[in-house]
Scaffold this active site. Structure first.
Site, short mmCIF file in Angstrom:
data_model
loop_
_atom_site.label_atom_id
_atom_site.label_comp_id
_atom_site.label_asym_id
_atom_site.label_seq_id
_atom_site.Cartn_x
_atom_site.Cartn_y
_atom_site.Cartn_z
N GLU A 29 -57.07 -5.36 -30.75
CA GLU A 29 -55.85 -5.11 -29.98
C GLU A 29 -54.78 -4.45 -30.85
O GLU A 29 -54.69 -4.76 -32.04
CB GLU A 29 -55.27 -6.43 -29.45
CG GLU A 29 -56.21 -7.16 -28.52
CD GLU A 29 -55.59 -8.46 -27.98
OE1 GLU A 29 -54.36 -8.60 -28.00
OE2 GLU A 29 -56.37 -9.32 -27.54
N ASP A 83 -56.42 -2.89 -25.63
CA ASP A 83 -57.35 -3.98 -25.92
C ASP A 83 -58.77 -3.47 -25.70
O ASP A 83 -59.12 -3.05 -24.60
CB ASP A 83 -57.03 -5.14 -24.96
CG ASP A 83 -57.91 -6.36 -25.19
OD1 ASP A 83 -58.82 -6.30 -26.04
OD2 ASP A 83 -57.67 -7.36 -24.49
MG LIG Z 1 -60.58 -7.31 -26.40
#
Ligand SMILES: [Mg+2]
Length: 171
Positions: free
Chosen positions: A106, A9
């Site tokens: 992500e 992420d």
């Molecule tokens: Mg993020």
């Protein structure tokens, strides 16, 4: 054998990319969103400084500006985010051909078949994190686990710029 799944992420993604294009704002509180002149719209993303001042994703620009008077608001540039999203996937592809993006910032990376060549899931996470930092100039949080849900939980557990390994012993 258990699978080796990473979830990566990119931290404060839109704000981080904007700071790459405008290095002079990088040490200031920055948020991406809406239309700053009209004080209209909502916060889509913020950097760590803005976060510390209490700025929240999804709140109205005028609310965020009230909490953080020095807040720099940048309108979104989706082409830039797409470009960096693609560059990040190219780095994930060095370690696996099974990359499943989720939104622009992500991705799940299934490294089950790569551990023999590239080392453990944690080692691969460290390499990816370093390459993204060195080559793209942004940071990621990565979760490593045996399934997608715990990998995602891991990337959420600690940020920014962190690696969290969730095993069958510690989950
Ligand atoms: Mg993020």
């Amino acid at each position: 054998m258990d699978r080796v799944i990473l979830h990566s992420d990119m931290n404060s993604f839109y704000a981080a990319v904007e700071c790459l294009y405008n290095p002079e704002i990088r040490d200031k509180p920055v948020a991406v969103g809406g239309n700053p002149e009209k004080r209209h719209g909502i916060i889509l993303a913020k950097n760590e400084k803005a976060k510390k001042a209490g700025v929240k994703t999804g709140e109205a620009l005028w609310q965020a500006m009230g909490k953080c008077p020095g807040l720099i608001i940048v309108p979104p540039n989706y082409e830039r985010y797409l470009r960096y999203s693609k560059l990040s996937r190219q780095i994930y592809n060095r370690y696996s051909d099974q990359v499943e993006p989720y939104g622009l910032d992500e991705s799940w990376v299934d490294c089950t078949n790569s551990v023999k060549i590239h080392g453990s899931g944690e080692e691969i996470a460290r390499k990816i994190s370093t390459e993204i930092k060195d080559e793209l100039g942004v940071t990621v949080s990565i979760g490593v686990s045996w399934n997608k849900i715990f990998a995602k939980y891991g990337s959420d557990y600690k940020k920014p710029d962190a690696i969290t390994v969730i095993t069958r012993d510690n989950y």
